[in-house]
Scaffold this motif. Structure first.
Motif, PDB file in Angstrom:
ATOM      1  N   UNK A 189       0.832  -1.209   0.000  1.00  0.00           N
ATOM      2  CA  UNK A 189       0.000   0.000   0.000  1.00  0.00           C
ATOM      3  C   UNK A 189       0.862   1.254   0.000  1.00  0.00           C
ATOM      4  N   UNK A 190       1.943   1.234   0.781  1.00  0.00           N
ATOM      5  CA  UNK A 190       2.830   2.395   0.860  1.00  0.00           C
ATOM      6  C   UNK A 190       3.467   2.693  -0.486  1.00  0.00           C
ATOM      7  N   UNK A 191       3.913   1.649  -1.172  1.00  0.00           N
ATOM      8  CA  UNK A 191       4.565   1.852  -2.468  1.00  0.00           C
ATOM      9  C   UNK A 191       3.605   2.413  -3.500  1.00  0.00           C
ATOM     10  N   UNK A 192       2.320   2.067  -3.391  1.00  0.00           N
ATOM     11  CA  UNK A 192       1.337   2.492  -4.396  1.00  0.00           C
ATOM     12  C   UNK A 192       0.646   3.810  -4.053  1.00  0.00           C
ATOM     13  N   UNK A 193       0.805   4.266  -2.809  1.00  0.00           N
ATOM     14  CA  UNK A 193       0.038   5.414  -2.326  1.00  0.00           C
ATOM     15  C   UNK A 193       0.155   6.678  -3.176  1.00  0.00           C
ATOM     16  N   UNK A 194       1.334   7.035  -3.729  1.00  0.00           N
ATOM     17  CA  UNK A 194       1.411   8.286  -4.502  1.00  0.00           C
ATOM     18  C   UNK A 194       0.762   8.216  -5.884  1.00  0.00           C
ATOM     19  N   UNK A 195       0.543   7.019  -6.410  1.00  0.00           N
ATOM     20  CA  UNK A 195       0.138   6.900  -7.809  1.00  0.00           C
ATOM     21  C   UNK A 195      -1.255   7.447  -8.138  1.00  0.00           C
ATOM     22  N   UNK A 196      -2.220   7.446  -7.201  1.00  0.00           N
ATOM     23  CA  UNK A 196      -3.514   8.050  -7.559  1.00  0.00           C
ATOM     24  C   UNK A 196      -3.412   9.491  -8.039  1.00  0.00           C
ATOM     25  N   UNK A 197      -2.380  10.215  -7.586  1.00  0.00           N
ATOM     26  CA  UNK A 197      -2.249  11.614  -7.996  1.00  0.00           C
ATOM     27  C   UNK A 197      -1.884  11.750  -9.474  1.00  0.00           C
ATOM     28  N   UNK A 198      -1.484  10.637 -10.105  1.00  0.00           N
ATOM     29  CA  UNK A 198      -1.228  10.688 -11.551  1.00  0.00           C
ATOM     30  C   UNK A 198      -2.502  10.988 -12.324  1.00  0.00           C
ATOM     31  N   UNK A 199      -3.665  10.742 -11.696  1.00  0.00           N
ATOM     32  CA  UNK A 199      -4.925  10.991 -12.385  1.00  0.00           C
ATOM     33  C   UNK A 199      -5.096  12.466 -12.735  1.00  0.00           C
ATOM     34  N   UNK A 200      -4.465  13.345 -11.962  1.00  0.00           N
ATOM     35  CA  UNK A 200      -4.562  14.766 -12.274  1.00  0.00           C
ATOM     36  C   UNK A 200      -4.032  15.053 -13.675  1.00  0.00           C
ATOM     37  N   UNK A 201      -2.941  14.403 -14.060  1.00  0.00           N
ATOM     38  CA  UNK A 201      -2.371  14.594 -15.397  1.00  0.00           C
ATOM     39  C   UNK A 201      -3.354  14.125 -16.462  1.00  0.00           C
ATOM     40  N   UNK A 202      -3.929  12.907 -16.255  1.00  0.00           N
ATOM     41  CA  UNK A 202      -4.859  12.372 -17.253  1.00  0.00           C
ATOM     42  C   UNK A 202      -6.113  13.229 -17.349  1.00  0.00           C
ATOM     43  N   UNK A 203      -6.591  13.744 -16.228  1.00  0.00           N
ATOM     44  CA  UNK A 203      -7.805  14.562 -16.230  1.00  0.00           C
ATOM     45  C   UNK A 203      -7.586  15.880 -16.973  1.00  0.00           C
ATOM     46  N   UNK A 204      -6.436  16.507 -16.739  1.00  0.00           N
ATOM     47  CA  UNK A 204      -6.143  17.758 -17.440  1.00  0.00           C
ATOM     48  C   UNK A 204      -6.062  17.513 -18.947  1.00  0.00           C
ATOM     49  N   UNK A 205      -5.384  16.431 -19.339  1.00  0.00           N
ATOM     50  CA  UNK A 205      -5.264  16.105 -20.767  1.00  0.00           C
ATOM     51  C   UNK A 205      -6.623  15.775 -21.373  1.00  0.00           C
ATOM     52  N   UNK A 206      -7.416  14.991 -20.662  1.00  0.00           N
ATOM     53  CA  UNK A 206      -8.724  14.607 -21.178  1.00  0.00           C
ATOM     54  C   UNK A 206      -9.649  15.810 -21.313  1.00  0.00           C
TER      55      UNK A 206
END
Length: 294
Positions: free
Chosen positions: A224-241
């Motif tokens: 869980x700790x290793x994966x915790x930062x990755x949800x914030x990558x959605x901001x990049x996809x949302x801006x592009x979309x």
């Protein structure tokens, strides 16, 4: 994990596209959950081992599903008027709300450093919504409602994961809201009028179910700790979309507020990781001392 949030971006983008096309938000939400249920049943082969889907606490499953329904409906309503990046930025305040609520609800109390990060994240929300200067509207209210409802959904998932199977959690999270929505369908007259809109509507469940399946696979392969930062990558996809599909780009206030929220969330992740390491070190030291005595 990156693929998970690409799927969730497709889900939100398609939902916004459909409601802007005049299709009922209730129909959009119901189709998303029904297709999700069907895909879970098919791919997890529910007929072969139905015991995996048994609910040990059915009322809790229904309440958890109601929270997911509330989060989904409020998010769809928010997307009518807000940009994708705006709703996502407010949604990212959720982990800070969960940290705050975990104390009274789960007994996991936050220290003063994490409380400062929570307050900083709230400042980020205020920067985005800017109440009092004519910017805050019904869309922001729906986005906040979606975030709060999802926070309770996550907390219930944490509590129920100890007694419920992962298959039941995946199934009932979509089955409960699909059933709860049934009485409202006769009042939802805005249906898709062509094959293209029907196909987009059906793909909602595919995006949602695939995203949740990828999420489960990610947690099987990494901590869980290793994966915790990755949800914030959605901001990049949302801006592009939002830029490609709707020709919308967030203003500077949204970007500044999002940066504050993301920084606060990442600090909470960092702090919880440090505390977890410290607790493990203390337990190891205690075990070593006990072994020497024995």
């Amino acid at each position: 994990m990156l693929s998970t949030y690409v799927c969730f971006t497709f889900l939100d983008t398609s939902s916004k596209y459909l409601v802007l096309a005049g299709i009922s938000a209730l129909i959009v939400a119901w189709a998303r959950f029904v297709v999700h249920v069907l895909l879970v049943g098919v791919f997890l082969r529910g007929w072969s081992e139905p015991s995996r889907f048994r609910a040990n606490n059915l009322p809790a499953h229904i309440l958890r599903g109601a929270f997911l329904f509330g989060s989904t409906m409020c998010n769809i309503m928010a997307l009518r008027t807000l940009q994708l990046a705006e709703t996502t930025s407010i949604y990212f305040f959720g982990p800070m709300v969960i940290t705050a609520l975990a104390g009274p609800l789960l007994g996991e109390w936050a220290g003063w450093r994490r409380w400062m990060a929570i307050l900083s994240g709230f400042v980020g929300v205020l920067v985005i919504t800017r109440p009092g200067v004519g910017v805050f509207g019904i869309g922001h209210l729906f986005a906040l409602g979606s975030m709060l409802s999802n926070s309770f959904y996550v907390i219930m998932t944490r509590r129920m994961s100890a007694t419920e199977t992962s298959e039941s959690l995946i199934l009932f999270s979509a089955l409960a809201p699909a059933v709860l929505l049934l009485p409202t369908l006769p009042f939802s007259l805005s249906l898709p009028q062509d094959a293209w809109h029907w196909s987009v509507l059906l793909m909602l469940g595919v995006f949602g179910a695939t995203g949740h399946w990828l999420l489960v696979q990610a947690y099987r392969l990494a901590t869980t700790t290793a994966l915790a930062p990755y949800p914030y990558s959605q901001m990049v996809w949302m801006i592009l979309s939002g830029w490609i599909i709707f020709h919308q780009f967030p203003d500077r206030w949204t970007l500044v507020g999002a940066a504050i929220i993301v920084a606060s969330g990442l600090y909470i992740i960092h702090r919880e990781h440090r505390l977890r390491l410290r607790n493990h070190a203390a337990l190891d030291a205690e075990t070593e001392t006990l072994a020497k005595k024995l």
